[in-house]
Design a protein around this motif. Sequence first.
Motif, mmCIF file in Angstrom:
data_model
loop_
_atom_site.group_PDB
_atom_site.id
_atom_site.type_symbol
_atom_site.label_atom_id
_atom_site.label_comp_id
_atom_site.label_asym_id
_atom_site.label_seq_id
_atom_site.Cartn_x
_atom_site.Cartn_y
_atom_site.Cartn_z
ATOM 1 N N ALA A 1 41.990 50.831 29.311
ATOM 2 C CA ALA A 1 43.655 51.015 28.702
ATOM 3 C C ALA A 1 43.273 52.483 28.237
ATOM 4 O O ALA A 1 44.440 53.106 28.727
ATOM 5 C CB ALA A 1 44.192 49.659 28.315
ATOM 6 N N GLY A 2 42.238 52.562 27.976
ATOM 7 C CA GLY A 2 42.320 53.521 27.460
ATOM 8 C C GLY A 2 41.950 54.849 27.207
ATOM 9 O O GLY A 2 42.790 56.137 27.410
ATOM 10 N N LEU A 3 41.288 54.797 28.475
ATOM 11 C CA LEU A 3 40.883 55.762 29.836
ATOM 12 C C LEU A 3 42.638 55.791 30.075
ATOM 13 O O LEU A 3 43.110 57.920 30.703
ATOM 14 C CB LEU A 3 40.369 55.093 30.768
ATOM 15 N N LYS A 4 43.433 55.264 30.836
ATOM 16 C CA LYS A 4 45.154 55.457 31.140
ATOM 17 C C LYS A 4 45.255 56.398 30.222
ATOM 18 O O LYS A 4 46.253 56.958 30.965
ATOM 19 C CB LYS A 4 45.036 54.024 31.272
ATOM 20 N N ILE B 1 37.274 60.782 16.328
ATOM 21 C CA ILE B 1 38.399 60.322 15.405
ATOM 22 C C ILE B 1 38.882 61.643 15.027
ATOM 23 O O ILE B 1 38.702 62.780 14.857
ATOM 24 C CB ILE B 1 37.348 60.489 13.990
ATOM 25 N N VAL B 2 40.098 62.120 15.795
ATOM 26 C CA VAL B 2 40.766 63.534 15.507
ATOM 27 C C VAL B 2 42.301 62.856 15.889
ATOM 28 O O VAL B 2 42.793 61.676 16.297
ATOM 29 C CB VAL B 2 41.182 64.180 17.747
ATOM 30 N N PRO B 3 43.215 63.419 15.905
ATOM 31 C CA PRO B 3 44.767 62.375 15.348
ATOM 32 C C PRO B 3 45.826 62.204 17.075
ATOM 33 O O PRO B 3 46.337 61.299 16.641
ATOM 34 C CB PRO B 3 46.066 64.188 15.500
ATOM 35 N N SER B 4 44.746 62.980 18.144
ATOM 36 C CA SER B 4 45.257 61.962 19.613
ATOM 37 C C SER B 4 44.991 60.745 19.397
ATOM 38 O O SER B 4 45.837 59.624 19.754
ATOM 39 C CB SER B 4 45.384 63.125 20.166
ATOM 40 N N VAL B 5 43.633 60.934 19.134
ATOM 41 C CA VAL B 5 42.897 59.177 19.549
ATOM 42 C C VAL B 5 42.956 58.333 18.618
ATOM 43 O O VAL B 5 43.184 57.811 18.816
ATOM 44 C CB VAL B 5 41.236 59.166 19.417
ATOM 45 N N PHE C 1 37.130 48.487 19.547
ATOM 46 C CA PHE C 1 36.237 49.578 19.746
ATOM 47 C C PHE C 1 35.965 50.059 20.971
ATOM 48 O O PHE C 1 36.291 51.194 21.678
ATOM 49 C CB PHE C 1 35.314 49.193 19.089
ATOM 50 N N ALA C 2 36.306 49.316 22.085
ATOM 51 C CA ALA C 2 35.959 49.383 23.418
ATOM 52 C C ALA C 2 37.659 50.774 23.729
ATOM 53 O O ALA C 2 37.222 51.291 24.486
ATOM 54 C CB ALA C 2 36.301 48.729 24.145
ATOM 55 N N TYR C 3 38.541 50.253 22.861
ATOM 56 C CA TYR C 3 39.726 50.967 24.110
ATOM 57 C C TYR C 3 39.633 52.510 23.066
ATOM 58 O O TYR C 3 39.916 53.502 23.703
ATOM 59 C CB TYR C 3 41.042 50.483 23.442
ATOM 60 N N LEU D 1 37.432 54.464 22.525
ATOM 61 C CA LEU D 1 36.137 54.977 23.057
ATOM 62 C C LEU D 1 36.684 55.415 24.346
ATOM 63 O O LEU D 1 36.633 56.443 24.921
ATOM 64 C CB LEU D 1 34.953 53.827 23.602
ATOM 65 N N GLY D 2 37.540 55.156 25.192
ATOM 66 C CA GLY D 2 38.464 54.957 26.360
ATOM 67 C C GLY D 2 39.574 55.783 26.176
ATOM 68 O O GLY D 2 39.569 57.250 26.573
ATOM 69 N N VAL D 3 40.052 56.383 25.372
ATOM 70 C CA VAL D 3 40.704 57.398 24.963
ATOM 71 C C VAL D 3 40.008 58.263 24.518
ATOM 72 O O VAL D 3 40.327 59.366 24.857
ATOM 73 C CB VAL D 3 41.698 56.949 23.699
ATOM 74 N N GLY D 4 39.300 58.060 23.393
ATOM 75 C CA GLY D 4 38.636 59.438 22.872
ATOM 76 C C GLY D 4 37.187 60.206 23.737
ATOM 77 O O GLY D 4 37.220 61.359 23.790
ATOM 78 N N ILE D 5 36.485 59.635 24.558
ATOM 79 C CA ILE D 5 35.306 60.357 25.541
ATOM 80 C C ILE D 5 36.204 61.089 26.677
ATOM 81 O O ILE D 5 35.535 62.077 27.132
ATOM 82 C CB ILE D 5 34.999 59.361 25.924
ATOM 83 N N PRO D 6 37.172 60.846 27.362
ATOM 84 C CA PRO D 6 37.756 61.993 28.599
ATOM 85 C C PRO D 6 38.645 63.155 27.395
ATOM 86 O O PRO D 6 38.028 64.182 27.814
ATOM 87 C CB PRO D 6 38.948 60.837 29.018
ATOM 88 N N ILE D 7 38.991 63.296 26.042
ATOM 89 C CA ILE D 7 39.330 64.007 25.392
ATOM 90 C C ILE D 7 38.016 64.635 24.992
ATOM 91 O O ILE D 7 38.314 65.721 25.110
ATOM 92 C CB ILE D 7 40.637 63.894 24.240
#
Length: 230
Positions: A11-14, A107-111, A127-129, A131-137
Amino acid sequence: MSLLQNNSFQAGLKDSISFGLAFIFLYIPIGALGASQNLSLMEVMTTSLLIFSTPLQFILVQSYEAGLTLLPMILALNSRFILMSSALSLYLKQTSIKKIMASSILIVPSVFSASISRFKNQQEDYFAYFLGVGIPIYLASILSTLIGYYLGASIASPLFYEVIKIVLPLQFTALAAKHWPDYFDVSAYWIGLILAPVFLLLLKEYTMLIAPFAIGISIALFDKLGRKNG
């Protein structure tokens, strides 16, 4: 279950897609600016690898010769991470310190906005979510910095930089939309926009240090009072 099979991570990746696209337009210019300033590839890439803060990177790359005189500006720009980390800590209590420290660069505003807006409404592997949002960015930013460095002067087009001016407002609009319908959270964005001239007039160079804390604390207090009365 591996991280890639984790539903929260997926879900974070999406959710990272829309923010990652904006970061491409933000980080290609950082690489190009570094090349135009005759910085080495390693110097420019280090800002994305170890700092990962768009406004701070622009300042450091553009004014690298200023040295320690940039320290107050660095502290001011980074003060916002105290608030973001404090808010995220409520949801990451079960995560080990080692994992949090290793992923703190994300940890940035978007994530932060994507994570907090989802955490408030769903019970999941926080934590998994994150990472899913943060790593691709993070990876998109690093790759875009590299591309921008090698493109260099070839993208020094006025039109390109006009596009970038549009990207930032659109990104903040997307961040605010992620919090809908949490009115107090959404209001922080337009309150900051409306009060920006007042803060600049009263606080001058200390605006970026004081304003985020003042707005954030005020919104939190009003929210707490509202919940009590409700």
